[in-house]
Motif scaffolding. Sequence first.
Motif, mmCIF file in Angstrom:
data_model
loop_
_atom_site.group_PDB
_atom_site.id
_atom_site.type_symbol
_atom_site.label_atom_id
_atom_site.label_comp_id
_atom_site.label_asym_id
_atom_site.label_seq_id
_atom_site.Cartn_x
_atom_site.Cartn_y
_atom_site.Cartn_z
ATOM 1 N N ILE A 235 0.842 -1.187 0.000
ATOM 2 C CA ILE A 235 0.000 0.000 0.000
ATOM 3 C C ILE A 235 0.882 1.244 0.000
ATOM 4 N N LEU A 236 0.435 2.270 -0.697
ATOM 5 C CA LEU A 236 1.197 3.517 -0.754
ATOM 6 C C LEU A 236 0.873 4.351 0.480
ATOM 7 N N ARG B 61 1.344 7.747 2.999
ATOM 8 C CA ARG B 61 1.458 9.198 2.841
ATOM 9 C C ARG B 61 2.927 9.625 2.899
ATOM 10 N N GLU C 154 5.277 8.907 0.924
ATOM 11 C CA GLU C 154 6.214 7.922 0.395
ATOM 12 C C GLU C 154 6.081 7.857 -1.125
ATOM 13 N N SER C 155 7.156 7.465 -1.794
ATOM 14 C CA SER C 155 7.159 7.429 -3.260
ATOM 15 C C SER C 155 6.876 6.042 -3.820
ATOM 16 N N ARG C 156 6.861 5.030 -2.956
ATOM 17 C CA ARG C 156 6.592 3.670 -3.425
ATOM 18 C C ARG C 156 5.715 2.942 -2.412
ATOM 19 N N LYS C 157 5.092 1.877 -2.888
ATOM 20 C CA LYS C 157 4.264 1.068 -2.004
ATOM 21 C C LYS C 157 5.129 0.261 -1.037
ATOM 22 N N THR C 158 4.519 -0.145 0.056
ATOM 23 C CA THR C 158 5.197 -1.059 0.973
ATOM 24 C C THR C 158 5.383 -2.411 0.298
ATOM 25 N N GLN D 102 5.616 2.224 10.428
ATOM 26 C CA GLN D 102 5.038 1.589 9.241
ATOM 27 C C GLN D 102 3.699 0.911 9.487
#
Length: 236
Positions: A157-158, A160, A162-166, A190
């Motif tokens: 999931i993306l 807030r 952040e530029s990439r998903k977990t 996280q």
Amino acid sequence: MRLDKFVANNSSFSRSQVRTLIKARRLAVNGTTPSSPATKLTETDQVTLDGSVLQAQSAVYLMLNKPLGYVCANQDSEHPTVIDLVTSQQLMAPNLVSDLQIVGRLDIDTTGLVLLTTDGHWNHRVSSPNSVCGKRYRVECAEPISDTDLATLEAGILLRNESRKTRPANIQRLSPTSAEITIYEGMYHQVKRMFAATGNKVIALHRLAIGAINLDKSLEEGSARMLSDSEIHGFN
């Protein structure tokens, strides 16, 4: 390691006393009187004090069952620390406490497994992003966790800012509002942020495992114990 730190770690003398020992010619490195307390030692150097070899003390590896209200820091002016808990239990030589490193910190309001060690290389192996070491948590949420939420969290999931998903996570619902989740990275806050991204709120968070090391179920809250050899070498 500096000579003065090595002597302090492995004798009854403090770092500030090493200069006096050198002047009195009581210390030697490979048979020669060193010129300074700051002398850098290698793994093969032999240090003697009054003619007797100083043996390096073994590294320390601990697990702690962290309670609420404690911060994962070596010192803090406002809150009690996990180091305070370890010190009170006298599990290790007092002169080694200052060398403890916290492996995988938890927030003040998060409980459960914390690892501590004096072995910096081991700390790096466990906590390095390249290790892809799973961390398993029990989560209690304010609202029910839907099937859609489970699928979203598992897939990544993306968050807030952040530029990439977990990375994909493993998650199992335990009750309508609780779950166990294993994540494979360590973004700031996280787990809380992952559930917040689904519109939910984490109200209790407890770490159960780091890699193959599970929190000892017999370990009371606030207590610590030494890791076994198999637990230590599980990260080698």
